[in-house]
Motif scaffolding. Structure first.
Motif: not given
Length: 269
Positions: A73-76, A136-142, A144-146, A228-232
């Motif tokens: 939800f958060i990266p979305w 970058g901040g999301g990745l450091m907080l764990g 799935d922002m890549y 582009g962020f979530f393939e499925n």
């Protein structure tokens, strides 16, 4: 004896003049945007952070499970918000560009379209930087922002940038000539965010309503950015980048024609 009729030494081509104008205006806008307002950077970062925090709080209160299929939800939410803010700021900053730079029109090299183009480029660059900070901040907080498909994500981001340019070109003319248009556009900003599926998934809407909501080009770009962020990730039914680009090209063409048609009125107003 040399009889050549070459241009006078030191004379610049129209493109060189235009490039110099854009560069000078870019520096002026960049300094004004980043240094003139001490809270400018703070609000660019704080607004999305505050909205994410509020939405996560609401989601936790209403239901604990995932709202979005095949996506966190958060990266979305962050991808949707940053994409929407890119379009919104392109439209809003373009709207005030002509009026804010009116004094520069005394120089014949400067046209009303120049500040609109420069502001859109600057705003897009700043929003891209803020988005990278969030990734970058999301990745450091764990989180799935890549992006699973970085090329698709970047293409969708650039597409939304172009939509903001088209809206900015149109609103810069219409809001300058008819000030009431600017007030209406500002009022529509929040409803547009909700109707574009930024904070709630449009897949939950009834089909008859979804058909009308998808006439808005913004969800098409946002859903492609999220894909582009979530393939499925299951995009909203009816998402089409062909429709998005037809709409965007039409807006850009209309904006350019409006600037050509009303250039004298924009300078004189």
């Amino acid at each position: 004896m040399n009889n050549s009729h070459s241009a006078p030494k030191g004379a610049r081509t129209p493109w060189q003049v235009t490039r110099s104008v854009w560069y000078a205006m870019f520096l002026r806008e960049a300094l004004s945007r980043t240094m003139g307002d001490r809270m400018g950077w703070f609000w660019m970062v704080f607004e999305p952070v505050a909205l994410v925090a509020v939405m996560v709080g609401i989601r936790s209160f209403v239901r604990g499970g995932n709202l979005i299929a095949n996506a966190e939800f958060i990266p979305w939410l962050i991808a949707g918000m940053m994409g929407f803010f890119l379009v919104r700021e392109g439209m809003m900053r373009g709207m005030g560009a002509v009026e804010a730079n009116r004094s520069l029109f005394a120089y014949r090299q400067v046209q009303p379209i120049d500040p609109v183009l420069v502001r859109n480029f600057l705003e897009g660059a700043l929003r891209s930087f803020v988005f990278l900070l969030f990734i970058g901040g999301g990745l450091m907080l764990g989180q799935d922002m890549y992006p699973d498909n970085a090329i698709r994500a970047m293409a969708a981001w650039l597409s939304l940038w172009c939509l903001g340019l088209g809206l900015g070109l149109v609103t810069s003319v219409s809001a300058t000539l008819v000030p009431e248009v600017g007030k209406i556009v500002q009022m529509l900003s929040l409803p547009l965010m909700i109707l574009s599926g930024v904070i709630f998934p449009l897949n939950n809407m009834p089909h008859w309503l979804l058909e009308y909501l998808m006439l808005n080009p913004i969800p098409h770009g946002l859903e492609t950015l999220r894909l582009g962020f979530f393939e499925n990730y299951k995009v909203v039914h009816g998402t089409s980048m062909l429709y998005f680009w037809l709409f965007t090209f039409s807006l850009i063409a209309m904006g350019l024609l409006m600037h050509l048609r009303f250039v004298d009125r924009l300078k004189a107003k």
